[in-house]
Design a protein around this motif. Structure first.
Motif, PDB file in Angstrom:
ATOM      1  N   VAL A 186       8.786  -5.574   7.264  1.00 36.69           N
ATOM      2  CA  VAL A 186      10.067  -6.277   7.337  1.00 36.69           C
ATOM      3  C   VAL A 186      11.145  -5.328   7.824  1.00 36.69           C
ATOM      4  N   ASN A 187      12.325  -5.890   8.079  1.00 35.23           N
ATOM      5  CA  ASN A 187      13.455  -5.086   8.525  1.00 35.23           C
ATOM      6  C   ASN A 187      13.817  -4.036   7.476  1.00 35.23           C
ATOM      7  N   GLY A 188      14.034  -2.815   7.933  1.00 33.42           N
ATOM      8  CA  GLY A 188      14.505  -1.765   7.043  1.00 33.42           C
ATOM      9  C   GLY A 188      13.456  -1.117   6.177  1.00 33.42           C
ATOM     10  N   ALA A 189      12.192  -1.451   6.376  1.00 32.05           N
ATOM     11  CA  ALA A 189      11.145  -0.857   5.533  1.00 32.05           C
ATOM     12  C   ALA A 189      10.894   0.602   5.878  1.00 32.05           C
ATOM     13  N   GLY A 190      11.252   1.020   7.088  1.00 29.28           N
ATOM     14  CA  GLY A 190      11.055   2.414   7.490  1.00 29.28           C
ATOM     15  C   GLY A 190       9.902   2.620   8.450  1.00 29.28           C
ATOM     16  N   LYS A 191       9.604   1.613   9.270  1.00 34.67           N
ATOM     17  CA  LYS A 191       8.460   1.719  10.196  1.00 34.67           C
ATOM     18  C   LYS A 191       8.663   2.825  11.228  1.00 34.67           C
ATOM     19  N   THR A 192       9.827   2.833  11.868  1.00 34.08           N
ATOM     20  CA  THR A 192      10.067   3.798  12.941  1.00 34.08           C
ATOM     21  C   THR A 192      10.037   5.226  12.418  1.00 34.08           C
ATOM     22  N   THR A 193      10.671   5.460  11.289  1.00 29.64           N
ATOM     23  CA  THR A 193      10.658   6.795  10.690  1.00 29.64           C
ATOM     24  C   THR A 193       9.246   7.192  10.285  1.00 29.64           C
ATOM     25  N   THR A 194       8.493   6.235   9.750  1.00 30.62           N
ATOM     26  CA  THR A 194       7.108   6.522   9.347  1.00 30.62           C
ATOM     27  C   THR A 194       6.266   6.922  10.555  1.00 30.62           C
ATOM     28  N   ILE A 195       6.448   6.234  11.684  1.00 31.80           N
ATOM     29  CA  ILE A 195       5.710   6.573  12.905  1.00 31.80           C
ATOM     30  C   ILE A 195       6.028   8.005  13.341  1.00 31.80           C
ATOM     31  N   GLN A 251       8.595 -12.022   6.381  1.00 31.82           N
ATOM     32  CA  GLN A 251       7.250 -12.574   6.302  1.00 31.82           C
ATOM     33  C   GLN A 251       7.225 -14.092   6.275  1.00 31.82           C
ATOM     34  N   ASN A 252       8.389 -14.729   6.043  1.00 37.74           N
ATOM     35  CA  ASN A 252       8.420 -16.197   5.984  1.00 37.74           C
ATOM     36  C   ASN A 252       8.947 -16.827   7.263  1.00 37.74           C
ATOM     37  N   GLY A 303      10.427  -4.513  -4.857  1.00 35.98           N
ATOM     38  CA  GLY A 303       9.746  -4.951  -6.073  1.00 35.98           C
ATOM     39  C   GLY A 303       8.641  -5.953  -5.803  1.00 35.98           C
ATOM     40  N   GLN A 304       8.655  -7.034  -6.579  1.00 36.82           N
ATOM     41  CA  GLN A 304       7.597  -8.022  -6.518  1.00 36.82           C
ATOM     42  C   GLN A 304       7.505  -8.741  -5.174  1.00 36.82           C
ATOM     43  N   ASN A 305       8.563  -8.683  -4.373  1.00 36.41           N
ATOM     44  CA  ASN A 305       8.513  -9.299  -3.046  1.00 36.41           C
ATOM     45  C   ASN A 305       7.466  -8.638  -2.157  1.00 36.41           C
ATOM     46  N   ALA A 306       7.078  -7.418  -2.489  1.00 35.77           N
ATOM     47  CA  ALA A 306       6.050  -6.724  -1.716  1.00 35.77           C
ATOM     48  C   ALA A 306       4.723  -7.471  -1.781  1.00 35.77           C
ATOM     49  N   LEU A 307       4.444  -8.155  -2.879  1.00 40.38           N
ATOM     50  CA  LEU A 307       3.204  -8.931  -2.991  1.00 40.38           C
ATOM     51  C   LEU A 307       3.170 -10.041  -1.947  1.00 40.38           C
ATOM     52  N   SER A 308       4.293 -10.713  -1.757  1.00 42.62           N
ATOM     53  CA  SER A 308       4.374 -11.773  -0.746  1.00 42.62           C
ATOM     54  C   SER A 308       4.235 -11.201   0.653  1.00 42.62           C
ATOM     55  N   GLN A 309       4.818 -10.030   0.893  1.00 46.75           N
ATOM     56  CA  GLN A 309       4.726  -9.410   2.215  1.00 46.75           C
ATOM     57  C   GLN A 309       3.274  -9.100   2.581  1.00 46.75           C
ATOM     58  N   VAL A 310       2.543  -8.537   1.653  1.00 47.43           N
ATOM     59  CA  VAL A 310       1.141  -8.198   1.930  1.00 47.43           C
ATOM     60  C   VAL A 310       0.348  -9.463   2.238  1.00 47.43           C
ATOM     61  N   GLU A 311       0.570 -10.489   1.477  1.00 39.25           N
ATOM     62  CA  GLU A 311      -0.194 -11.715   1.659  1.00 39.25           C
ATOM     63  C   GLU A 311       0.060 -12.359   3.021  1.00 39.25           C
ATOM     64  N   LEU A 312       1.326 -12.468   3.421  1.00 42.21           N
ATOM     65  CA  LEU A 312       1.652 -13.175   4.658  1.00 42.21           C
ATOM     66  C   LEU A 312       1.445 -12.317   5.901  1.00 42.21           C
ATOM     67  N   PHE A 313       1.712 -11.033   5.835  1.00 39.76           N
ATOM     68  CA  PHE A 313       1.452 -10.176   6.995  1.00 39.76           C
ATOM     69  C   PHE A 313      -0.048 -10.076   7.261  1.00 39.76           C
TER      70      PHE A 313
END
Length: 469
Positions: free
Chosen positions: A272-281, A359-360, A395-405
């Motif tokens: 999702v936005n702001g998770a840190g993808k670019t920095t992680t890469i 994710q939605n 927090g718990q929203n990470a569970l939804s992200q994993v499921e839908l991604f």
């Protein structure tokens, strides 16, 4: 009442009679009123007929020629045209003002007081030296926050400063979670025997740390097993919790494995936005290059110009080629071109960035599916790894992200970032219990070395506030 005794407008306003011979207040300068009441009722009560209304004479008692406040401009007159100095009441010729040291009075206007001086009643301050003046508009250079972020993260590499070990950075980053959990444990198990109420309170504390309901129940049962109505110290409780956490995370603590037979080994990052993808890469590119692998970056976040620039900065500082297009370009087409170029150059690893998406949002998730389809035209097995970057603060929203991604892309592993920004680091345990996906890396800050391979034991002891085993 005679005309001389009739009060003026100012007198009527304050309920007093006019006093033709009264002296005005010190340093008070008020122009003659022009209201109909004043004009029709003779001499105003705050200026006598003998006075020059353009100025007000100072009080005659105890003149002080060396008084530094003598020439201070009253607040009411600041910015107005200054009138000549008033004449002494005795009619004597004005004498030049004496100054310490015998200097003549300056001909320039007194110093203008700034707002702070007027607010506090202090003296005017000297003008700031020219060196401290703000730079001219032409000298101000715009700063790209994304590029600055990447530069800051890489600063420690160039400076060669002494770096803390990973355990020190991990415990420091996890302090918010460990402190909150330790405080609750200490409060529950100090001067209390273990009973059902205490275990329920412990379970609530674990749920608040986002361990999840099932995990919290299992851990509280492990603490209470064989210990009912017995005393137990907080350190013993933390040791039991650390053992249970390690047991839950050990199966998912797996490093990412690069298959050298596949060139390039394509790693797609999503989140999702702001998770840190670019920095992680950027950080992963450093790690792979440190292993002696050739790396190429693809700036697939074409919706955000700052993301493209940020990835370019990482590429420049690490000597890694970056494939990019103009903002708004087709992300799937860019991924296809980057794959072809990496294959032609014999690159070992291709890291593809993607735009952040909720994710939605069905349309954005469909675009992610398109990127995967296009890549597979060149290699049916690509992407060889799809990393879902998760922000621990959600927090718990990470569970939804994993499921839908996972429905839009073949998510093969997780990267958990920003564990230093939350008191709910237990979400990693909840994810492991529900999905069992490998956790390759965790991040506890913005620095280059704040992203490291995940180790279950270190994490379990850091989150419970125990020293390294």
């Amino acid at each position: 009442m005679s005309d001389d005794e009739k009060p003026g407008w100012f007198g009527r306003l304050f309920g007093r009679k006019s006093a033709p011979d009264a002296k005005p207040a010190e340093e008070a300068v008020t122009p003659e009123p022009t209201s109909p009441a004043s004009e029709s009722e003779g001499q105003p009560d705050f200026a006598t007929a003998a006075d020059d209304v353009s100025h007000v004479p100072p009080p005659v008692s105890e003149p002080a020629l060396d008084d530094p406040d003598k020439n201070r401009i009253p607040d009411e007159l600041e910015g107005a045209d200054l009138q000549p100095e008033p004449q002494p009441p005795s009619g004597e010729a004005p004498q030049p003002e004496e100054r310490p040291g015998g200097d003549e009075a300056p001909t320039e206007s007194p110093k203008k007081r700034d707002w702070w001086s007027r607010l506090t009643g202090g003296e005017a301050e000297e003008a700031a030296p020219a060196a401290e003046a703000p730079p001219a508009e032409a000298d101000i250079q715009p700063v790209d926050s994304a590029a600055a972020l990447a530069s800051d993260a890489l600063a420690t590499v160039d400076e060669g400063a002494e770096k803390r070990g990973w355990w020190s950075r991990l415990t420091s980053g996890m302090r918010r979670t460990s402190s909150a959990l330790s405080d609750r444990v200490t409060g529950l198990f100090t001067k209390r025997k273990l009973d059902a109420t205490t275990l329920e309170d412990l379970e609530d504390a674990l749920i608040q740390a986002d361990f999840g309901v099932e995990t919290a129940m299992r851990m509280s049962e492990a603490v209470g097993k064989g210990r009912y109505e017995k005393g137990i110290s907080p350190d013993e409780v933390r040791a039991i919790l650390a053992t249970e956490i390690e047991r839950a995370l050990e199966p998912v603590a797996l490093p990412i494995t690069i298959d050298s037979a596949k060139k390039p080994y394509v790693i797609l990052t999503v989140g999702v936005n702001g998770a840190g993808k670019t920095t992680t890469i950027g950080k992963l590119s450093l790690k792979f290059k440190a292993e002696g692998r050739s790396v190429m970056l693809a700036a697939g976040d074409t919706f955000r110009a700052a993301a493209i620039e940020q990835l370019r900065v990482w590429g420049e500082r690490t000597g890694t080629p970056v494939i990019s297009r103009a903002q708004g370009s087709d992300a799937a087409g860019l991924a296809f071109d980057a794959f072809k170029e990496a294959r032609e150059n014999g690159t070992d690893v291709l890291l593809i960035d993607t735009a952040g998406r909720l994710q939605n949002k069905a349309g954005l998730m469909a675009e992610l599916e398109k990127i995967v389809r296009v890549i597979r035209k060149l290699d049916p097995e690509a992407p060889h790894a799809t990393l879902l970057v998760l922000d621990a603060t959600v927090g718990q929203n990470a569970l939804s992200q994993v499921e839908l991604f996972s429905q839009a892309a073949p998510v093969s592993g997780l990267v958990m970032t920003k564990l230093d920004g939350t008191a709910r680091g237990g979400i990693l345990v909840a994810l492991a219990a529900k999905f069992g996906l490998p956790v390759h890396f965790i991040g506890v800050g913005e620095g280059v070395e704040d992203l490291e391979p995940f180790a279950a034991r270190d994490f379990a002891r850091a989150i419970t506030g125990l020293p390294k085993a």
